[in-house]
Design an enzyme around this catalytic site. Structure first.
Site, PDB file in Angstrom:
ATOM      1  N   GLU A 186      -5.434   6.956  -5.369  1.00 44.81           N
ATOM      2  CA  GLU A 186      -6.550   6.790  -4.428  1.00 44.81           C
ATOM      3  C   GLU A 186      -7.786   7.597  -4.810  1.00 44.81           C
ATOM      4  OE1 GLU A 186      -4.875   7.569  -0.539  1.00 44.81           O
ATOM      5  OE2 GLU A 186      -3.868   5.637  -0.531  1.00 44.81           O
ATOM      6  N   GLU A 293       3.481  -0.034  -3.316  1.00 43.67           N
ATOM      7  CA  GLU A 293       3.781   0.492  -1.969  1.00 43.67           C
ATOM      8  C   GLU A 293       3.775  -0.651  -0.957  1.00 43.67           C
ATOM      9  OE1 GLU A 293       1.410   3.924  -0.917  1.00 43.67           O
ATOM     10  OE2 GLU A 293       1.276   4.580  -3.001  1.00 43.67           O
TER      11      GLU A 293
HETATM   12  C1  GLA Z   1      -0.570   6.385   0.441  1.00 40.34           C
HETATM   13  C2  GLA Z   1       0.211   7.190  -0.573  1.00 40.34           C
HETATM   14  C3  GLA Z   1       1.688   7.161  -0.311  1.00 40.34           C
HETATM   15  C4  GLA Z   1       2.020   7.335   1.151  1.00 40.34           C
HETATM   16  C5  GLA Z   1       1.260   6.322   1.945  1.00 40.34           C
HETATM   17  C6  GLA Z   1       1.599   6.347   3.399  1.00 40.34           C
HETATM   18  O1  GLA Z   1      -0.544   5.046   0.214  1.00 40.34           O
HETATM   19  O2  GLA Z   1      -0.021   6.754  -1.880  1.00 40.34           O
HETATM   20  O3  GLA Z   1       2.299   8.171  -1.040  1.00 40.34           O
HETATM   21  O4  GLA Z   1       1.741   8.646   1.556  1.00 40.34           O
HETATM   22  O5  GLA Z   1      -0.131   6.576   1.760  1.00 40.34           O
HETATM   23  O6  GLA Z   1       1.443   7.591   3.989  1.00 40.34           O
END
Ligand code: GLA
Length: 383
Positions: A186, A293
Site C-alpha cells: 500500500e 487478499e
Molecule cells: C491490508 C493489509 C492486510 C490486512 C488488511 C486488513 O489490506 O495488507 O495485511 O491488514 O489490510 O486489515
C-alpha cells in the site's frame, strides 16, 4: 472502495477458540457430499452444508497446476478446524499478521519469530506454499524505526540500515520456505502528484525507499518472487498510479517480479472488466499477478451496518460473482495464485469495525466452517 485505515490497524481479527470443527457423520454426511458433488457438475446452487472437511472435494486439487489457492491465517487457528480446512482445501498460506514488522521485530533487534514459525512449520508439514506478508508497510512499521538512540528523529541512513537489517533477518529466516514476498504494501496514493503515499517512509527516506526495499530483498533471497502489493487496483486512477510506479521500478532495473492485487471487494464492485484491466496492465509489462487478499463483502460499503438485500440473495450473488471472477483469473496465464484473506466467516477482519454491528460473510466457509455456495461456485469455475 472506501478506506478504513483509522480502525483496522493493527487488526488481529481472530478470536481463538471460536472455531471448533463441527461434529458430523453418518448417512446424513454422505448424502450431503453426494448432493454437493452433484451440484458441482450440475451447475446449480449449493447452500452452506455440513460436510467433514476431509470429505470435501479440494479447491487446491481442482486448481492444481494452474493456480495456488491460498488463505491468510493466524497461528492460533491452526490447532482448530480451521487448520484442518487449510491443510485439506488450500495449497498456500500467508500470515495474516505474524510477519508484519511491528509483530516480528517489535523492538530493535528483538525478533519474535514464534508466531510466524508456527505457520511456516505447519506449511512445511502439510506441503503448502507460503507467501511472505509484508516487509514494509507504513502503518505497521514500529515506532522505533523512526527514532535514533537519543530519541531524536532517525536519519535516512539510519532508517535504511534498519530496513536492510530487518529484511535480511526476516527473509533469511524463511528462505526456501517462502516463495514470494510482498516487499512493500500500500505505497500508492492517487492524490499525490508522484502517486506515492506521503507517509513516514517517503518523508524520511524519499521516493527511493521502494527501490531499496526490493534490492535488499533480492540480495537476501535471489530466488524469491518479489511483489508490490496494493488495494483497489481495479480503480482506474489507482491502476494508473500503480502502473506509473511499477514502470519506474522496471526502468531503474529494480528487481520487481509481480503485482499483488489485494482484491478486498464487495458483491457490487468492481466490475469484471475493471479486474481484467488491472491484471492486463501488468501482464503487458511481463510481470506476474497474484490475488493476495481476496474477500467479498455483502455490504455496499465497509462502514455500513445494513444490507441492501436479504443475506440469502446476497450470498447467491456472491457465489455467482466468485465464479465469474475465477473465470477472469483463469484467462490470465501470468496470474499464479489466488489467496483469500481468511478461511471462514467467523474470522474476518471485515466484522472488526469498532462500535458497529456488522455480520459480514465474505469468505468461502461459513461461521461453522461449512462450505458455502461460494465454495462450490469457486470449485465449479475450475471444471
Ligand atoms: C491490508 C493489509 C492486510 C490486512 C488488511 C486488513 O489490506 O495488507 O495485511 O491488514 O489490510 O486489515
Amino acid at each position: 472502495m472506501e478506506r478504513m485505515s483509522e480502525w483496522r490497524f493493527p487488526g488481529r481479527s481472530v478470536a481463538p477458540g471460536r472455531l471448533d470443527r463441527p461434529q458430523r457423520g453418518g448417512r446424513h454426511f454422505f448424502q450431503l457430499v453426494a448432493f454437493c458433488v452433484f451440484v458441482v457438475f450440475g451447475q446449480s446452487a449449493c447452500a452452506a452444508e455440513s460436510v467433514e472437511s476431509s470429505a470435501l472435494p479440494s479447491l487446491a486439487g481442482a486448481y492444481k497446476g494452474r493456480l495456488k489457492i491460498g488463505a491468510a491465517i493466524e497461528p492460533e487457528q491452526l490447532k482448530t478446524g480451521v487448520g484442518a480446512l487449510l491443510a485439506s482445501q488450500f495449497s498456500s498460506v500467508v500470515a495474516e499478521n505474524a510477519m508484519k514488522a511491528a509483530y516480528i521485530q517489535p523492538r530493535e533487534g528483538e525478533f519474535d519469530f514464534a508466531p510466524a514459525d508456527t505457520i511456516a512449520d505447519f506449511a512445511q508439514k502439510h506441503g503448502l506454499f507460503m507467501r511472505g506478508h509484508t516487509l514494509l508497510w507504513d502503518p505497521l512499521t514500529p515506532d522505533w524505526f523512526w527514532r535514533d538512540s537519543i530519541g531524536k528523529p532517525a536519519s535516512r541512513e539510519v532508517v535504511l540500515a534498519r530496513l536492510k537489517h530487518h529484511i535480511e533477518v526476516v527473509i533469511g529466516r524463511y528462505k526456501q520456505r517462502v516463495y514470494a514476498w510482498d516487499v512493500v504494501n500500500e505505497v500508492i496514493d492517487v492524490r499525490q502528484p508522484n502517486c506515492l503515499r506521503d507517509d513516514r517512509w517517503f518523508r524520511v527516506v524519499g521516493a527511493d525507499y521502494i527501490d531499496f526495499a526490493f534490492r535488499y530483498a533480492h540480495a537476501a533471497d535471489p530466488k524469491a518472487r518479489l511483489f508490490i502489493n496494493d488495494d483497489g487496483t481495479a480503480r482506474p486512477e489507482k491502476l494508473r498510479c500503480l502502473e506509473l510506479v511499477v514502470k519506474g521500478l522496471l526502468a531503474r532495473g529494480v528487481p520487481v517480479h509481480g503485482v499483488g492485487h489485494q482484491m478486498h471487494m464487495s458483491v457490487f464492485e468492481p466490475s469484471l472488466a475493471a479486474v481484467d484491466d488491472a491484471l492486463s496492465v501488468f501482464a503487458r509489462l511481463g510481470l506476474e499477478n497474484e490475488i493476495t487478499e481476496f474477500d467479498m463483502s455483502l455490504y455496499q460499503r465497509y462502514r455500513s451496518e445494513s444490507l441492501s438485500d436479504t443475506p440469502d440473495n446476497l450470498l447467491a450473488k456472491q457465489a455467482e460473482r466468485y465464479q465469474a471472477l475465477m473465470g477472469v483469473f483463469l484467462k490470465h496465464p501470468e496470474l499464479t495464485a489466488v489467496t483469500w484473506w481468511g478461511i471462514s466467516d467467523a474470522d474476518t477482519w471485515l466484522n472488526a469495525v469498532p462500535g458497529r454491528k456488522r455480520s459480514d460473510q465474505p469468505l468461502l466457509f461459513d461461521k461453522q466452517l461449512r462450505p458455502k455456495a461460494s465454495f462450490w461456485s469457486v470449485l465449479r469455475a475450475a471444471q
